[in-house]
Design a protein around this motif. Structure first.
Motif, short mmCIF file in Angstrom:
data_model
loop_
_atom_site.label_atom_id
_atom_site.label_comp_id
_atom_site.label_asym_id
_atom_site.label_seq_id
_atom_site.Cartn_x
_atom_site.Cartn_y
_atom_site.Cartn_z
N PRO A 158 42.51 52.14 39.13
CA PRO A 158 41.85 52.95 38.10
C PRO A 158 40.66 52.23 37.47
O PRO A 158 40.67 51.00 37.32
CB PRO A 158 42.97 53.18 37.07
N ASP A 159 39.66 53.00 37.09
CA ASP A 159 38.46 52.42 36.48
C ASP A 159 38.79 51.62 35.23
O ASP A 159 38.16 50.60 34.94
CB ASP A 159 37.45 53.53 36.12
N SER A 160 39.79 52.10 34.46
CA SER A 160 40.14 51.41 33.21
C SER A 160 40.63 49.99 33.49
O SER A 160 40.36 49.07 32.71
CB SER A 160 41.21 52.18 32.46
N VAL A 161 41.33 49.80 34.60
CA VAL A 161 41.80 48.46 34.96
C VAL A 161 40.63 47.58 35.35
O VAL A 161 40.52 46.42 34.94
CB VAL A 161 42.84 48.54 36.10
N THR A 162 39.73 48.12 36.16
CA THR A 162 38.55 47.37 36.57
C THR A 162 37.72 46.96 35.36
O THR A 162 37.26 45.81 35.26
CB THR A 162 37.69 48.20 37.54
N ARG A 163 37.52 47.90 34.43
CA ARG A 163 36.74 47.59 33.23
C ARG A 163 37.41 46.50 32.40
O ARG A 163 36.75 45.63 31.84
CB ARG A 163 36.56 48.84 32.38
N MET A 164 38.75 46.55 32.32
CA MET A 164 39.48 45.54 31.56
C MET A 164 39.26 44.16 32.16
O MET A 164 38.98 43.19 31.45
CB MET A 164 40.97 45.87 31.54
N VAL A 165 39.38 44.05 33.49
CA VAL A 165 39.20 42.77 34.16
C VAL A 165 37.77 42.25 33.97
O VAL A 165 37.54 41.08 33.65
CB VAL A 165 39.55 42.88 35.65
N LEU A 166 36.78 43.14 34.15
CA LEU A 166 35.39 42.72 34.01
C LEU A 166 35.07 42.31 32.57
O LEU A 166 34.31 41.37 32.34
CB LEU A 166 34.46 43.85 34.46
N ALA A 167 35.66 43.02 31.61
CA ALA A 167 35.41 42.67 30.20
C ALA A 167 35.96 41.28 29.90
O ALA A 167 35.32 40.48 29.21
CB ALA A 167 36.04 43.71 29.29
N ARG A 168 37.16 41.00 30.38
CA ARG A 168 37.73 39.67 30.16
C ARG A 168 36.90 38.60 30.86
O ARG A 168 36.68 37.51 30.34
CB ARG A 168 39.18 39.62 30.66
N LEU A 169 36.44 38.92 32.05
CA LEU A 169 35.67 37.96 32.84
C LEU A 169 34.36 37.61 32.14
O LEU A 169 33.94 36.46 32.13
CB LEU A 169 35.40 38.54 34.23
N SER A 170 33.73 38.61 31.54
CA SER A 170 32.42 38.38 30.92
C SER A 170 32.51 37.46 29.72
O SER A 170 31.50 36.87 29.31
CB SER A 170 31.80 39.72 30.51
N GLN A 171 33.69 37.34 29.11
CA GLN A 171 33.85 36.51 27.92
C GLN A 171 34.16 35.05 28.26
O GLN A 171 34.22 34.21 27.37
CB GLN A 171 34.97 37.07 27.04
N LEU A 172 34.37 34.77 29.52
CA LEU A 172 34.77 33.42 29.92
C LEU A 172 33.58 32.47 30.01
O LEU A 172 32.44 32.88 30.26
CB LEU A 172 35.49 33.46 31.26
N HIS A 173 33.86 31.18 29.83
CA HIS A 173 32.89 30.11 30.10
C HIS A 173 32.56 30.15 31.59
O HIS A 173 33.41 30.51 32.42
CB HIS A 173 33.49 28.76 29.70
N PRO A 174 31.33 29.80 31.98
CA PRO A 174 30.97 29.83 33.41
C PRO A 174 31.96 29.10 34.31
O PRO A 174 32.23 29.55 35.43
CB PRO A 174 29.59 29.18 33.43
N ASP A 175 32.52 27.96 33.85
CA ASP A 175 33.49 27.24 34.68
C ASP A 175 34.73 28.10 34.95
O ASP A 175 35.21 28.19 36.08
CB ASP A 175 33.92 25.94 34.00
N ALA A 176 35.25 28.74 33.88
CA ALA A 176 36.43 29.59 34.04
C ALA A 176 36.10 30.82 34.88
O ALA A 176 36.93 31.27 35.68
CB ALA A 176 36.95 30.01 32.66
N ARG A 177 34.90 31.37 34.72
CA ARG A 177 34.50 32.55 35.50
C ARG A 177 34.43 32.19 36.99
O ARG A 177 34.89 32.95 37.85
CB ARG A 177 33.16 33.06 34.99
N ASP A 178 33.86 31.03 37.31
CA ASP A 178 33.80 30.60 38.71
C ASP A 178 35.20 30.40 39.28
O ASP A 178 35.47 30.73 40.45
CB ASP A 178 33.00 29.29 38.82
#
Length: 537
Positions: A456-476
């Motif tokens: 579902p789109d809502s799940v994808t948006r949730m994951v992307l929102a959390r990802l965008s808040q991470l430090h670049p090291d954690a995102r990588d």
């Protein structure tokens, strides 16, 4: 008789107003039964309740009538709303009181003349005559009041025909207000983020038994309960169910959230108090919230609006201001708790700032005799990364684990939602995560097939929102795990090219966001439902 003015008029001024009279049914018998001393306490408490409710509803003038009051409103709609709030407040009180009190009331409208501490005119006579013939729990009004409110409200009336009034030339065309059918708006209710029911509530029987016992115990002393579980497991949904049960027990329910990053100082308390000031000023008035809580205007600006009209005290040096702010928050909770027990819900405690934790610690200090339950929701926080203030706050808390749903609960959720799907398959692809289950079930109830269902789109948006808040090291790190699914710590660190300190920080941040799970063997696993695309895509 005591008169209170909000907007004073010069003596002799003529205005058009709506007059409300209330009266206690069988007050003399009640006084005899209780005795004068106890009866005086009961009637004084009742008057404070009525006065605070009508003041919060817009009354410009109130006067005690011994066993009732008179209130003046600038509009018929405000008067009708006020008496509905009064009757609902009395009904709430009767749920907990040993001696039940029945209120009758009447409203009339027209021109009135203002005196020094009184108003006079035909509407006051009409309201007095109608309240005298009203029955317990009944609200009567003249036809003019009903017609003035038409088109501005959804009040329901019953036509009672023409009733005679002593000293009046003509009978009064009278209506009964059906206040019982009105929306109950006295208490703050639930914050919108806590009131999103979504799918039917299922499971959690063991947790609810524990939390019901905590609610019962909170009426006699304070405690902190921590709902602990992974992101999306259903902590907030469980808390909303507890909040509804608390409302049925006549608790005052406050709720605030912590965010990352924080959007305001003392975020969860500020949000809870601001909403209470906007939705339940009558409760705050009744609790005696006064200028001693003025510091809280810095956090909740609505406290400065009528009818509370608190003022921000003059600025002092920062340490003193912080002390007085914590004391003001404690005073507010203590005074609210004198009216009814308090449930304070704090979501995402793992993101609480130092100042928010200090305020929560101040509220919980010496709270054993305070009818207060603080219910906090948190993800598991590694001991080494948590702030000392968080450990201090939760050291004596009762921890209630909130695990993922099992196959039986997934099957129950499908049945309750009347959705077609294989419970075992749904449990396998979601891992029993309540958020993911609810989102997939929404898709199934829309007619989609489980085997062909995309994330579902809502799940994808949730994951992307959390990802965008991470430090670049954690995102990588998350992006690398999204490809590798499961990797050892050594492989991850080598692939990222990070030193040990930066690698540990990245892993802890990704775990805190609920995107990575550390397994018992030390390897890391990307937490996502099956079929989710790589976050970076």
């Amino acid at each position: 008789m005591t008169a209170l003015h909000d907007r004073a008029h010069e003596p002799g001024t003529l205005t058009t107003a709506t007059i409300l009279f209330t009266d206690v049914v069988s007050s003399t018998a009640l006084r005899i039964r209780l005795g004068e001393e106890r009866a005086n306490v009961v009637f004084r408490r009742l008057y404070e309740l009525l006065r605070s409710v009508v003041t919060a509803s817009g009354s410009s003038f109130t006067k005690s009538l011994g066993d009732g009051l008179m209130a003046v409103f600038d509009s018929a709609t405000a008067g009708l709303d006020a008496i509905i709030a009064v009757q609902q407040a009395v009904a709430d009180e009767n749920e907990r009181a040993q001696e039940k009190i029945s209120i009758r009331a009447a409203l009339a409208a027209g021109d009135v003349c203002w005196g020094h501490d009184d108003v006079s005119g035909l509407p006051t006579v009409e309201a007095a005559r109608l309240v005298a013939v009203a029955e317990g729990g009944q609200v009567l009004c003249t036809d003019l009041v009903r017609r003035l409110a038409q088109g501005r409200s959804r009040h329901e009336f019953k036509d009672l025909g023409r009733l005679p009034g002593k000293g009046l030339r003509e009978p009064m065309h009278t209506y009964e207000l059906h206040w019982q059918s009105a929306d109950h708006h006295l208490g703050a209710g639930l914050a919108p983020w806590l009131d999103e029911r979504g799918l039917p509530f299922v499971g959690r029987e063991e947790q609810l038994r524990t939390l019901d016992a905590e609610l019962a115990a909170a009426e006699f002393g304070g405690n902190l309960v921590l709902l602990q579980g992974e992101p999306g497991v259903g902590k907030t949904r469980l808390a909303s169910e507890v909040a509804r049960r608390a409302l049925k027990r006549q608790f005052t329910v406050l709720a605030g959230r912590c965010t990352d990053p924080a959007r305001k100082a003392y975020e969860p308390i500020a949000g809870a108090v601001e909403r209470l000031a906007r939705t339940s000023p009558a409760l705050l008035l009744r609790a005696g919230i006064d200028q001693q809580c003025g510091q809280l205007v810095r956090l909740a600006p609505s406290l400065a609006a009528p009818p509370l009209s608190l003022e921000v005290p003059p600025a002092t040096e920062p340490v003193s201001e912080r002390y007085h702010l914590l004391a003001a928050a404690r005073t507010l909770i203590e005074r609210l708790a004198t009216v009814r027990p308090v449930l304070l819900i704090v979501d995402d405690l793992q993101w609480a700032t130092l100042e928010s934790l200090q305020m929560l610690n101040a509220l919980m200090w010496d709270a054993d005799a305070l009818p207060l339950l603080v219910l906090a929701m948190s993800r598991p926080v590694p001991v080494e990364s948590a702030m000392p203030e968080l450990h201090k706050l939760t050291a004596d808390a009762r921890v209630v684990p909130v695990p993922a749903f099992g196959p039986d609960e997934v099957s129950h959720a499908l049945t309750e939602a009347r959705a077609a799907g294989d419970a075992a398959v749904l449990h396998r692809i979601t891992g029993g995560n309540a958020f993911l289950i609810s989102e997939v079930i929404r898709e199934l109830t829309a007619g989609k097939d489980l085997d062909a269902l995309a994330v579902p789109d809502s799940v994808t948006r949730m994951v992307l929102a959390r990802l965008s808040q991470l430090h670049p090291d954690a995102r990588d790190l998350v992006n690398l795990l999204a490809v590798g699914e499961r990797m050892s710590s050594a492989e991850l660190r080598q692939g990222l090219g990070l030193d040990e300190a930066r690698f540990v920080a990245a892993v802890e941040e990704a775990m805190g966001a609920g995107l990575v799970t550390m397994l018992d063997n030390g390897s890391c696993h990307f937490s996502r439902p099956a079929g989710t695309a790589r976050p970076g895509r």
